[in-house]
Write a protein that holds these residues in place. Structure first.
Motif, PDB file in Angstrom:
ATOM      1  N   MET A   1      -0.493  78.494 -80.069  1.00 52.35           N
ATOM      2  CA  MET A   1      -0.001  76.387 -80.703  1.00 52.35           C
ATOM      3  C   MET A   1       1.721  77.044 -80.326  1.00 52.35           C
ATOM      4  O   MET A   1       2.569  77.474 -81.777  1.00 52.35           O
ATOM      5  N   SER A   2       2.122  75.743 -79.924  1.00 48.71           N
ATOM      6  CA  SER A   2       3.421  75.669 -79.377  1.00 48.71           C
ATOM      7  C   SER A   2       4.298  75.921 -80.892  1.00 48.71           C
ATOM      8  O   SER A   2       3.796  74.943 -81.339  1.00 48.71           O
ATOM      9  N   PHE A   3       5.933  75.579 -80.787  1.00 48.18           N
ATOM     10  CA  PHE A   3       6.338  75.752 -82.176  1.00 48.18           C
ATOM     11  C   PHE A   3       5.618  74.040 -82.617  1.00 48.18           C
ATOM     12  O   PHE A   3       5.980  73.682 -83.712  1.00 48.18           O
ATOM     13  N   ARG A   5       3.623  71.756 -81.579  1.00 49.70           N
ATOM     14  CA  ARG A   5       2.552  71.613 -82.144  1.00 49.70           C
ATOM     15  C   ARG A   5       2.263  72.075 -83.319  1.00 49.70           C
ATOM     16  O   ARG A   5       1.538  71.493 -84.249  1.00 49.70           O
ATOM     17  N   ARG A   6       2.968  72.937 -84.210  1.00 49.35           N
ATOM     18  CA  ARG A   6       2.624  73.515 -85.540  1.00 49.35           C
ATOM     19  C   ARG A   6       3.468  72.104 -86.185  1.00 49.35           C
ATOM     20  O   ARG A   6       2.872  72.021 -87.200  1.00 49.35           O
ATOM     21  N   PRO A  88       3.382  80.446 -77.759  1.00 53.23           N
ATOM     22  CA  PRO A  88       3.514  79.774 -78.887  1.00 53.23           C
ATOM     23  C   PRO A  88       5.044  80.236 -78.439  1.00 53.23           C
ATOM     24  O   PRO A  88       6.317  81.123 -78.864  1.00 53.23           O
ATOM     25  N   ASN A  89       6.800  79.321 -79.356  1.00 49.41           N
ATOM     26  CA  ASN A  89       7.641  79.433 -78.952  1.00 49.41           C
ATOM     27  C   ASN A  89       8.208  79.571 -80.735  1.00 49.41           C
ATOM     28  O   ASN A  89       9.252  78.390 -80.414  1.00 49.41           O
ATOM     29  N   ASP A  90       8.175  80.515 -80.865  1.00 44.49           N
ATOM     30  CA  ASP A  90       7.869  80.659 -82.449  1.00 44.49           C
ATOM     31  C   ASP A  90       9.226  81.745 -82.219  1.00 44.49           C
ATOM     32  O   ASP A  90       9.669  82.456 -83.901  1.00 44.49           O
ATOM     33  N   THR A 265      11.958  77.621 -77.835  1.00 44.44           N
ATOM     34  CA  THR A 265      12.777  78.289 -79.071  1.00 44.44           C
ATOM     35  C   THR A 265      13.669  78.016 -79.837  1.00 44.44           C
ATOM     36  O   THR A 265      14.853  77.574 -78.868  1.00 44.44           O
TER      37      THR A 265
END
Ligand code: ASP
Length: 328
Positions: A1-3, A5-6, A88-90, A265
């Motif tokens: 899940m993308s940043f 979206r999280r 995911p861009n985390d 990110t």
């Protein structure tokens, strides 16, 4: 899940988006709280892999978390690069890209599943790397001039190893071949680590590769180097002439490796990763190893995300017309 979206999911779950609790996992001072995956889009033991592992150990000490290197091969590095673009861009998945995946692949893959400029946050340039023209040790030509004559006379019989369409080894030799008007058989590998093994055992004839992969086999006499495509000779291979000295001044190329994170990110995470790369590049042992293998270490002004974004842009602009002509 993308940043994003999280964050939205967390807020929907009743957490106040601006509260510290919601942002703890992505705040730069807390990041990283677990292992980071560094994807190398080529086989283990090749130049991208060696450069990645050289800096990752030191980065992991700075960041206080392990960095797991994942070799994920295919399509000249573009398969893994496309995957990381969608990760995911985390800050927990990054890729070690290079002049191929983040520039030269653009004109070669009309349906490339990512765009180097739009789908990534540039993190840091790790190294710039001279390119060598190499051949198996018993390949008849002894010099670059002899290679040029031989390759022209035997274009249908010779073959060239590379790491897949769009890889550095592929596009640099493509350029060489177009200058010489030769059309050898290409032999793709999952990286130039295995390609170098094939060159050492005489299964393929020649290859264009980054110097970091070539110093040990040249020193052992297992392969020969005709020229380095740089302005000056490399201090680690002082006997290898430049392409200018050897009679092919038009072939001047330098590869590079850099870390990229998925688009969006968070900037503090990109900054934290960038600092970790930069302190690795200032570390005495890391520097000694990179220099021993013939790579060049970027200065502080070249290491930042902005400088890397500029490099990607200029390299796409440079390689697009070159390859549109060379790949015809
Ligand atoms: N750097 C190589 C290339 O693009 C591949 C590798 O690192 O193994 O040709």
């Amino acid at each position: 899940m993308s940043f994003l979206r999280r964050v939205l999911a967390a807020s929907a779950a009743g957490c106040v988006v601006l509260s510290a609790a919601c942002f703890v996992p992505v705040q730069a001072q807390d990041y990283p709280t677990r292992a980071i995956t560094m994807v190398v889009p080529f086989a283990a033991g090749g130049p991208t892999d060696v450069i990645a592992r050289t800096v990752a150990g030191r980065m992991s000490r700075t960041l206080g978390q392990p960095i797991v290197i994942e070799n994920a091969v295919g399509a000249g590095g573009t398969t893994a690069t496309a995957r990381v673009a969608r990760a995911p861009n985390d800050g927990y998945t990054v890729i070690v890209g290079h002049m191929g995946t983040h520039a030269a692949a653009v004109p070669l893959y009309p349906n490339l599943a990512y765009h180097p400029e739009h789908d990534f946050e540039p993190v840091a340039l790790i190294a710039t790397v001279p390119i060598l023209i190499l051949a198996r040790k018993d390949f008849p030509p002894r010099t670059l001039a002899e290679f040029i004559d031989y390759a022209r006379a035997n274009t249908d019989q010779i073959n060239m190893a590379h790491a897949g369409v769009g890889s550095v080894s592929h596009v640099t030799c493509l350029l060489l071949n177009s200058f010489l008007s030769i059309n050898p058989t290409g032999v793709p590998f999952s990286g130039t680590g295995p390609a170098m093994k094939a060159l050492e055992s005489g299964k393929v004839d020649y290859m264009c590769d980054q110097i970091v992969n070539a110093v040990p086999p040249i020193a052992a006499g297992n392969v020969k180097a005709y020229a380095v495509a740089s302005r000056a000779r490399s201090p680690v291979l002082p006997d290898v002439p430049t392409t200018r000295e050897a009679g092919l001044p038009a072939l001047k190329i330098q590869a590079w490796n850099a870390i990229f994170a998925p688009k969006d990110t968070p900037a503090p995470i990109v900054a934290r990763l960038n600092e970790a790369v930069s302190s690795a590049l200032d570390d005495r042992d890391v520097r000694a190893e990179l220099l021993r293998l013939g790579s060049l270490i970027p200065g502080p002004a070249e290491r930042g995300p902005k400088a890397l974004a500029g490099l990607v842009k200029s390299e796409i602009a440079r390689w697009t017309p070159l390859l549109q002509t060379a790949a015809k």
